[in-house]
Design a protein around this motif. Sequence first.
Motif, PDB file in Angstrom:
ATOM      1  N   GLU A  68       0.836  -1.206   0.000  1.00  0.00           N
ATOM      2  CA  GLU A  68       0.000   0.000   0.000  1.00  0.00           C
ATOM      3  C   GLU A  68       0.875   1.261   0.000  1.00  0.00           C
ATOM      4  N   LYS A  69       1.928   1.269   0.803  1.00  0.00           N
ATOM      5  CA  LYS A  69       2.839   2.422   0.844  1.00  0.00           C
ATOM      6  C   LYS A  69       3.496   2.631  -0.517  1.00  0.00           C
ATOM      7  N   MET A  70       3.846   1.531  -1.174  1.00  0.00           N
ATOM      8  CA  MET A  70       4.517   1.620  -2.472  1.00  0.00           C
ATOM      9  C   MET A  70       3.587   2.137  -3.561  1.00  0.00           C
ATOM     10  N   THR A  71       2.333   1.670  -3.543  1.00  0.00           N
ATOM     11  CA  THR A  71       1.434   1.887  -4.678  1.00  0.00           C
ATOM     12  C   THR A  71       0.454   3.030  -4.512  1.00  0.00           C
ATOM     13  N   ASN A  72       0.186   3.419  -3.264  1.00  0.00           N
ATOM     14  CA  ASN A  72      -0.876   4.394  -2.964  1.00  0.00           C
ATOM     15  C   ASN A  72      -2.265   3.781  -3.128  1.00  0.00           C
ATOM     16  N   ILE A  73      -2.328   2.448  -3.104  1.00  0.00           N
ATOM     17  CA  ILE A  73      -3.598   1.734  -3.263  1.00  0.00           C
ATOM     18  C   ILE A  73      -3.862   0.933  -1.991  1.00  0.00           C
ATOM     19  N   ASP A  74      -4.975   1.237  -1.352  1.00  0.00           N
ATOM     20  CA  ASP A  74      -5.369   0.570  -0.119  1.00  0.00           C
ATOM     21  C   ASP A  74      -6.459  -0.449  -0.443  1.00  0.00           C
ATOM     22  N   VAL A  75      -6.131  -1.732  -0.312  1.00  0.00           N
ATOM     23  CA  VAL A  75      -7.130  -2.785  -0.515  1.00  0.00           C
ATOM     24  C   VAL A  75      -7.704  -3.170   0.839  1.00  0.00           C
ATOM     25  N   GLU A  76      -9.012  -3.025   0.966  1.00  0.00           N
ATOM     26  CA  GLU A  76      -9.705  -3.444   2.177  1.00  0.00           C
ATOM     27  C   GLU A  76     -10.134  -4.899   1.976  1.00  0.00           C
ATOM     28  N   TRP A  77      -9.473  -5.800   2.699  1.00  0.00           N
ATOM     29  CA  TRP A  77      -9.643  -7.225   2.449  1.00  0.00           C
ATOM     30  C   TRP A  77     -10.765  -7.856   3.271  1.00  0.00           C
ATOM     31  N   GLU A  78     -11.563  -8.652   2.593  1.00  0.00           N
ATOM     32  CA  GLU A  78     -12.433  -9.625   3.258  1.00  0.00           C
ATOM     33  C   GLU A  78     -11.896 -10.994   2.858  1.00  0.00           C
ATOM     34  N   THR A  79     -11.629 -11.850   3.836  1.00  0.00           N
ATOM     35  CA  THR A  79     -11.031 -13.141   3.530  1.00  0.00           C
ATOM     36  C   THR A  79     -11.883 -14.291   4.069  1.00  0.00           C
ATOM     37  N   VAL A  80     -11.629 -15.466   3.503  1.00  0.00           N
ATOM     38  CA  VAL A  80     -12.314 -16.675   3.940  1.00  0.00           C
ATOM     39  C   VAL A  80     -11.305 -17.816   3.879  1.00  0.00           C
ATOM     40  N   GLN A  81     -11.454 -18.793   4.772  1.00  0.00           N
ATOM     41  CA  GLN A  81     -10.602 -19.977   4.709  1.00  0.00           C
ATOM     42  C   GLN A  81     -10.826 -20.701   3.386  1.00  0.00           C
ATOM     43  N   ILE A  82      -9.768 -21.297   2.865  1.00  0.00           N
ATOM     44  CA  ILE A  82      -9.848 -21.991   1.577  1.00  0.00           C
ATOM     45  C   ILE A  82     -10.986 -23.007   1.552  1.00  0.00           C
ATOM     46  N   GLU A  83     -11.210 -23.689   2.687  1.00  0.00           N
ATOM     47  CA  GLU A  83     -12.255 -24.709   2.740  1.00  0.00           C
ATOM     48  C   GLU A  83     -13.648 -24.129   2.483  1.00  0.00           C
ATOM     49  N   GLY A  84     -13.856 -22.860   2.826  1.00  0.00           N
ATOM     50  CA  GLY A  84     -15.169 -22.258   2.639  1.00  0.00           C
ATOM     51  C   GLY A  84     -15.262 -21.356   1.426  1.00  0.00           C
ATOM     52  N   LEU A  85     -14.223 -21.382   0.570  1.00  0.00           N
ATOM     53  CA  LEU A  85     -14.147 -20.448  -0.553  1.00  0.00           C
ATOM     54  C   LEU A  85     -15.299 -20.608  -1.540  1.00  0.00           C
ATOM     55  N   ALA A  86     -15.520 -21.818  -2.008  1.00  0.00           N
ATOM     56  CA  ALA A  86     -16.508 -22.028  -3.071  1.00  0.00           C
ATOM     57  C   ALA A  86     -17.884 -21.507  -2.665  1.00  0.00           C
ATOM     58  N   GLU A  87     -18.315 -21.858  -1.471  1.00  0.00           N
ATOM     59  CA  GLU A  87     -19.639 -21.428  -1.015  1.00  0.00           C
ATOM     60  C   GLU A  87     -19.712 -19.915  -0.877  1.00  0.00           C
ATOM     61  N   LYS A  88     -18.688 -19.311  -0.284  1.00  0.00           N
ATOM     62  CA  LYS A  88     -18.719 -17.874   0.000  1.00  0.00           C
ATOM     63  C   LYS A  88     -18.727 -17.050  -1.279  1.00  0.00           C
ATOM     64  N   LYS A  89     -17.847 -17.382  -2.221  1.00  0.00           N
ATOM     65  CA  LYS A  89     -17.790 -16.563  -3.444  1.00  0.00           C
ATOM     66  C   LYS A  89     -19.050 -16.738  -4.283  1.00  0.00           C
ATOM     67  N   ASN A  90     -19.610 -17.949  -4.292  1.00  0.00           N
ATOM     68  CA  ASN A  90     -20.834 -18.175  -5.059  1.00  0.00           C
ATOM     69  C   ASN A  90     -22.015 -17.403  -4.466  1.00  0.00           C
ATOM     70  N   LEU A  91     -22.088 -17.349  -3.141  1.00  0.00           N
ATOM     71  CA  LEU A  91     -23.143 -16.575  -2.494  1.00  0.00           C
ATOM     72  C   LEU A  91     -23.019 -15.093  -2.814  1.00  0.00           C
ATOM     73  N   LYS A  92     -21.782 -14.595  -2.801  1.00  0.00           N
ATOM     74  CA  LYS A  92     -21.562 -13.180  -3.104  1.00  0.00           C
ATOM     75  C   LYS A  92     -22.022 -12.842  -4.519  1.00  0.00           C
ATOM     76  N   LEU A  93     -21.668 -13.691  -5.452  1.00  0.00           N
ATOM     77  CA  LEU A  93     -22.041 -13.427  -6.839  1.00  0.00           C
ATOM     78  C   LEU A  93     -23.544 -13.563  -7.038  1.00  0.00           C
ATOM     79  N   ALA A  95     -25.877 -12.983  -4.891  1.00  0.00           N
ATOM     80  CA  ALA A  95     -26.573 -11.873  -4.241  1.00  0.00           C
ATOM     81  C   ALA A  95     -26.193 -10.513  -4.839  1.00  0.00           C
ATOM     82  N   GLY A  96     -25.220 -10.494  -5.737  1.00  0.00           N
ATOM     83  CA  GLY A  96     -24.760  -9.222  -6.294  1.00  0.00           C
ATOM     84  C   GLY A  96     -23.928  -8.422  -5.315  1.00  0.00           C
ATOM     85  N   ASP A  97     -23.529  -9.043  -4.214  1.00  0.00           N
ATOM     86  CA  ASP A  97     -22.778  -8.367  -3.155  1.00  0.00           C
ATOM     87  C   ASP A  97     -21.296  -8.721  -3.265  1.00  0.00           C
ATOM     88  N   TYR A  98     -20.709  -8.409  -4.404  1.00  0.00           N
ATOM     89  CA  TYR A  98     -19.320  -8.778  -4.642  1.00  0.00           C
ATOM     90  C   TYR A  98     -18.429  -7.530  -4.681  1.00  0.00           C
TER      91      TYR A  98
END
Length: 530
Positions: A68-93, A95-98
């Motif tokens: 972030e200091k290098m680029t001037n770009i601040d990414v606000e992260w939401e993360t999920v454990q790899i085991e729950g990835l498929a369900e979480k990303k599919n729900l986001k898409l 619901a349009g909440d991506y």
Amino acid sequence: MTATLLLTASILGACSDEEGAAKKGENAGNVKATGMPIVEEKIQVDGFAAKFFASQDWNNLMLWEEYEKMTNIDVEWETVQIEGLAEKKNLKLAAGDYPDLFFASAFSKTDLLKYGQQGVFLPLNDYIDEYAPNFKKILEDYPSVKQGVTMADGNIYGFPTFYDPNFESLRAGTPWINKDWLNKLGLEEPETTDELYKVLKAFKEQDPNGNGQADELGWGSGYGIDQFIHYLRGTYGLNKQGSMNINLDFKEGTEEFRFVPATDEYKELLTFLNKLYMEGLINQDVFTTEPHVFAAEASKGNYGMLSEVDPKELFKLDGYIGVPVLEGPTGERSYNFVSNGLGNLGMFVLTDKAENPEAMVRWMDYFYGEEGSKMFFMGFEGVTYEEDESGKFKYLDTITNNPNGLNMDQAISEYLTWPGGYYPGMVRQKFFQGAEATENSIQNAEKTLPYTIKDEDILPGLNYTVEESEQVGAIMTDIQTYINEMTASFITGKQDFSKWDEYKKTLDKMGLQDYLELAQGAYERSTKEK
């Protein structure tokens, strides 16, 4: 409910695409063409990512704070454990909440094309051409990679994981055998399948550890039977076009596909594994064990052969060397479980909510260059690594011999995100400190190299249209489940090989020939385009 959600998602996707379309390019003036920072005025974007360690907080992790200091770009992260990835990303898409971007989210080709054509994922071709010099060079240097990441509609929707084809020990490597046990029993390294059988049998029956107990085991893996099958594919004349389309290779002397799990050669491979399994020369829980459970057992040093990465790094076991590539019963001797270096394609995607696509493509492209690779995998000089007089990079002792008893992956994950294997970017040998980069692994790869298929013979992954992807998915979901079940049944003896023809007829009833036609059409289309 599902239909309603999908309809809602498509409506939301269309709406947000129209709203976002007017924004594209509006903020390009804030983006510098080269150098750091990437943007003159600081921007904030929302990112979603999969992570391996639950303890990590990506919003307070050194890698992203420094970037972030290098680029001037601040990414606000939401993360999920790899085991729950498929369900979480599919729900986001659905619901349009991506978010603006998905990072380390492993979207399949089908998803990339589907959401790309819906307008949810941005086509990246033009942005790559102008703002991604590092990735653009990879596409120019490796045409099969460009072919692999380009969907059937001509668009690139995701940045992939790319393994440097010159990093041989990451691309190819055989299992490991206990050299001390071979010496104790006066045995040579096995060169054929028959010799391997005799060696494993001797390991199990002749007390090579010398403790007077029958506690020695043959060949083991904590990652399932595929580890055994992949090593032997070339030994039985399978997958001469590589592993990018694992169930397909060409009929001899043609460019017509055959289905690998329905071939006589695959039957012979399973017959050999059945022989090993029935005589207790393969770990009997291979179909059910989990990696951490197997690791506890393997660390006792009772296995004569292991299908994992360097046992010295993984299990703290000395004395193991790479097994030679084996000659099969018909004289075949090749290592064919090799890709063109292209990993998962959908490791970084931008959505139609991204207001700064130019900046974010530059942000991502940094990790395909030398400096970005070094930062991503090595971290920060004096904090996580040091450079010796010869110019080699190595982690500090606080990482490799952590005072708090953490293993290397755990220690480095207090600063970086790469352990676990989910990331976009380019993996280079000089910056990668995982077990595949050890001297033992390099020697193993050198032993394998003379028998490894040539890069020009490796067929890139097939690209289907949306309609074709849906058809392939519908057919292959059930077929792959059936193959997995029957592979286990044949190897364990629950199903007799006299049922092989019945097995093949069932595959045909499940739509196998339709799948082969779709695959052949996709291949012929790509050949014409090329």
